[in-house]
Design an enzyme around this catalytic site. Structure first.
Site, short mmCIF file in Angstrom:
data_model
loop_
_atom_site.label_atom_id
_atom_site.label_comp_id
_atom_site.label_asym_id
_atom_site.label_seq_id
_atom_site.Cartn_x
_atom_site.Cartn_y
_atom_site.Cartn_z
N ASP A 13 -6.32 2.09 80.92
CA ASP A 13 -6.88 2.41 79.62
C ASP A 13 -8.36 2.05 79.70
O ASP A 13 -8.78 1.26 80.56
CB ASP A 13 -6.16 1.60 78.54
CG ASP A 13 -6.75 1.81 77.16
OD1 ASP A 13 -7.09 2.96 76.84
OD2 ASP A 13 -6.87 0.82 76.42
N ASP A 49 -10.94 1.40 76.66
CA ASP A 49 -11.39 0.42 75.68
C ASP A 49 -10.45 -0.79 75.64
O ASP A 49 -9.25 -0.65 75.44
CB ASP A 49 -11.47 1.06 74.30
CG ASP A 49 -12.34 2.32 74.33
OD1 ASP A 49 -13.55 2.18 74.49
OD2 ASP A 49 -11.77 3.43 74.24
N THR A 92 -7.47 7.53 78.35
CA THR A 92 -8.00 6.98 77.10
C THR A 92 -7.68 7.85 75.90
O THR A 92 -7.52 9.07 76.03
CB THR A 92 -9.53 6.80 77.21
OG1 THR A 92 -10.05 6.32 75.96
CG2 THR A 92 -10.21 8.11 77.57
N SER A 93 -7.63 7.20 74.74
CA SER A 93 -7.41 7.95 73.50
C SER A 93 -8.69 8.56 72.96
O SER A 93 -8.66 9.33 72.00
CB SER A 93 -6.80 7.02 72.43
OG SER A 93 -5.53 6.56 72.83
N LYS A 127 -1.16 8.62 72.72
CA LYS A 127 -0.32 7.43 72.85
C LYS A 127 0.28 7.09 71.48
O LYS A 127 -0.40 7.23 70.48
CB LYS A 127 -1.16 6.25 73.36
CG LYS A 127 -1.85 6.52 74.70
CD LYS A 127 -2.86 5.43 75.03
CE LYS A 127 -3.61 5.74 76.32
NZ LYS A 127 -4.62 4.70 76.65
N ASP A 168 -4.16 -2.60 76.65
CA ASP A 168 -4.35 -3.69 75.70
C ASP A 168 -3.74 -3.38 74.34
O ASP A 168 -3.72 -4.25 73.47
CB ASP A 168 -5.84 -4.00 75.52
CG ASP A 168 -6.55 -2.94 74.69
OD1 ASP A 168 -6.33 -1.73 74.95
OD2 ASP A 168 -7.34 -3.30 73.80
#
Length: 225
Positions: free
Chosen positions: A21, A23, A114-115, A146, A171
């Site tokens: 991931d 961030d 990543t989102s 996600k 995270d």
């Protein structure tokens, strides 16, 4: 008094690919996230603290869909938050251990999932001084963000490995669920990682090494194991 367990001397995890991931794992973008989403919330007449509490691990499109009731207003609202986040990306910094660990990995062994949208992910990685990933899967590449597993499955496929032969570093609760649903081994990262279901949680990426298909956490600062 019950004795506290001691961290294992060596913790080895077999894996062929490493999926990160962005961030909260590779970069610290919290300041920019809070700044952008707080401004967006005020512009939309929402409470900033309520909005910022729900954005981690989600695509901006999914957050906007939850908060903007009129579907006709969502495209403009989404464009506004994407612009604000890119503008705030300059404040992004690398998290401890991220640069050293990424530079130690062969280029065909790691990916970022990543989102964030592609332009935002690239801006944050560049601001943090981290290398461009060989495989980058963003909100632009999946139909469902996600906790859906599509992003991690796609990344593993592009690297040429079955998800079960990869490790996911996450995270957020949504991200950890996505990694687990994809079939990967999930390692939680940071204090937020303690809220996930990950069996192993590291403080950051310092002390991690990968060599010949084995991820070793011997020198990692383990928050849970």
């Amino acid at each position: 008094m019950t004795a506290q367990p001691h961290p294992p001397t060596v913790l080895d995890i077999p894996c062929e690919g490493l999926l990160f991931d962005n961030d909260g794992v590779l970069v610290d973008s919290d300041h920019g996230v809070d700044q952008a989403w707080s401004q967006w919330a005020r512009d939309c007449g929402l409470l900033p603290e309520q909005v910022t509490a729900m954005v981690h691990g989600r695509r901006s499109a999914d957050t906007v869909a939850l908060l903007v009731t009129d579907p006709k207003e969502r495209p403009a609202a989404l464009a506004a938050i994407d612009r604000l986040e890119v503008e705030a990306a300059a404040a992004t910094t690398a998290l401890p251990g991220a640069l050293r660990f990424l530079e130690s990995l062969p280029r065909d062994r790691w990916a970022v999932v990543t989102s964030g949208v592609t332009v935002l992910a690239q801006a944050r990685l560049a601001a943090a001084g981290l290398p461009a990933p060989p495989v980058l899967i963003t909100a632009d590449d999946v139909s469902h963000g996600k906790p859906a597993p599509a992003g991690y499955r796609t990344a593993a496929e592009k690297l040429g490995f079955a998800p079960a032969r990869t490790v996911v570093f996450e995270d957020s609760t949504a991200g950890a669920k996505a990694g687990a649903a994809a079939g990967a081994t999930v390692i939680g990262v940071g204090r937020r990682g303690l809220a996930t279901d990950a069996t192993v949680v590291v403080r950051d990426l310092r002390g991690l090494t990968w060599h010949d298909g084995v991820l070793t956490l011997a020198a990692a600062d383990l928050l849970r194991f």
